[in-house]
Design a protein around this motif. Structure first.
Motif, PDB file in Angstrom:
ATOM      1  N   GLU A  52       0.793  -1.223   0.000  1.00 51.82           N
ATOM      2  CA  GLU A  52       0.000   0.000   0.000  1.00 51.82           C
ATOM      3  C   GLU A  52       0.826   1.274   0.000  1.00 51.82           C
ATOM      4  N   ILE A 112      -5.947   0.988  -0.240  1.00 48.44           N
ATOM      5  CA  ILE A 112      -5.290   2.043   0.535  1.00 48.44           C
ATOM      6  C   ILE A 112      -4.407   2.917  -0.348  1.00 48.44           C
ATOM      7  N   VAL A 170      -3.877   6.801   6.804  1.00 45.90           N
ATOM      8  CA  VAL A 170      -3.340   5.669   6.044  1.00 45.90           C
ATOM      9  C   VAL A 170      -2.818   4.598   6.998  1.00 45.90           C
ATOM     10  N   LYS A 208      -5.643   2.692   8.468  1.00 47.45           N
ATOM     11  CA  LYS A 208      -6.294   1.838   7.477  1.00 47.45           C
ATOM     12  C   LYS A 208      -5.490   0.585   7.169  1.00 47.45           C
ATOM     13  N   ARG A 209      -4.194   0.604   7.451  1.00 45.57           N
ATOM     14  CA  ARG A 209      -3.354  -0.568   7.178  1.00 45.57           C
ATOM     15  C   ARG A 209      -3.663  -1.725   8.114  1.00 45.57           C
TER      16      ARG A 209
END
Length: 360
Positions: A225, A253, A306, A309-310
């Motif tokens: 990502e 992502i 970010v 979201k990982r």
């Protein structure tokens, strides 16, 4: 009686407590439909078997170098034997629960790829062959995913050397298990090191000149990502005939990251063209006769940045709309086998043993 002739009170016998089985309240799921007919799998650890007391069943027993120095290398090797014997038990459990796809733990043989304490796996050959024979007999697919420090394109020679040792170790596990070409090793391209093209070229040279044919037969690349999206990997995978694993979560992502915006617009939650044959692309799999596999996970609820979201959610609640009907899909979720059961129930893919369900 005591010394004064008085009777001591009799001790009451402690009653043995009978442990009642835990009853879990499992909520109903919202039913959905899909044409998917492939296998769903989970990674490395089975939460039910790991929680068994007193004898947990799992494949990642390890130790410290201090312990090896104190007790000898045989201590680490014995842990490896316990791990591979437990893998056999996990395969049996998976078959009973209709899960026929699993990622094995990379930690089965502690320090096997270490430059000083490393050892070959000939001592565990019988156990490895037994687990492999069981998987083949039952039609289970087993794969491996070396860790993030396995970076063939690194500018540091020591990192490349360590990466090759790590790949040789993973390859030896599967070769001794006599697994077929579908048992692949998945790695990421790794860091950019300030210059993506130079890194890709180092990978190209090291892959071509330094990796054994056994490793090349099993190695596949996965998008990430932050550094290498699918568009970055497609040319080198096609050039070197390396299958590419589509990870839906990573690809979702990447356009949200300032580090690596994708060249194609794809609104959340999934880019629907990823699973189309023209995009995989099939030649990187079919040229080697390997069944396609992909990865699915979802971000944790409420993730905004970010980095947030990982992180993987406990379970997945949706299959991608354009998911190919007949591939293997690895569910990368915190709840492991429960995440597979969850999708089994949502999409009516398999009957689930209710006693083996756990709450999220």
């Amino acid at each position: 009686e005591d010394g004064d002739g008085e009777e001591k009170p009799k001790k009451r016998k402690r009653k043995t407590k009978v442990k009642e089985p835990v009853v879990y309240l499992i909520p109903e799921v919202e039913k959905k439909t899909s044409t998917f007919k492939g296998r769903l799998g989970y990674a490395c650890l089975n939460t039910i078997l790991r929680a068994l007391k007193p004898d947990s069943i799992f494949c990642s027993r390890t130790c410290r170098i201090d312990t090896i120095n104190k007790n000898g290398l045989d201590h680490a090797k014995q842990l490896g034997l316990q791990n591979i014997r437990d893998l056999y038990k996990i395969i049996e459990w998976n078959e009973a629960n209709k899960i026929r796809f699993m990622r094995m733990s990379s930690e089965m043989f502690p320090f096997s790829s270490h430059p000083k304490y490393g050892y070959d796996l000939s001592y565990a050959d019988a156990e490895l062959k037994a687990a492999g024979a069981l998987a083949k007999k039952l039609g289970h697919r087993l794969t491996l995913h070396p860790g993030q420090f396995t970076q063939i394109g690194s500018p540091k020679e020591a990192v490349v050397d360590a990466s090759i040792r790590e790949l040789e170790y993973h390859c030896e596990i599967m070769d001794r298990m006599e697994l077929d070409q579908d048992s692949v090793m998945i790695i990421h391209m790794g860091g950019v090191y300030g210059d993506k093209e130079s890194t890709l070229n180092r990978f190209r040279v090291n892959y071509t000149e330094r990796l054994s044919e056994s490793i090349k037969r099993r190695l596949v690349l996965e998008n990430d990502e932050l550094c290498y999206n699918l568009d970055d990997l497609m040319p080198i995978c096609d050039e070197l005939n390396i299958p590419i694993v589509v990870d839906y979560h990573h690809d979702w992502i990447s356009p949200h990251s300032s580090h690596n915006p994708s060249t194609s617009p794809h609104p959340p939650p999934f880019r629907t063209d990823l699973a189309l044959p023209a995009f995989i692309p099939p030649p990187t799999w079919t040229r080697k006769g390997i069944r396609v596999k992909q990865h699915l996970s979802e971000p944790r609820p409420g993730a905004v940045s970010v980095m947030e979201k990982r992180a993987h959610a406990d379970r997945c609640k949706t299959l991608p709309d354009a998911l190919p009907d007949d591939i293997d899909l690895m569910i990368e979720a915190k709840d492991k086998e429960q995440a597979v059961f969850h999708l089994y129930r949502i999409y009516s893919l398999e009957e689930v043993i209710s006693e083996n369900l756990r709450p999220e």
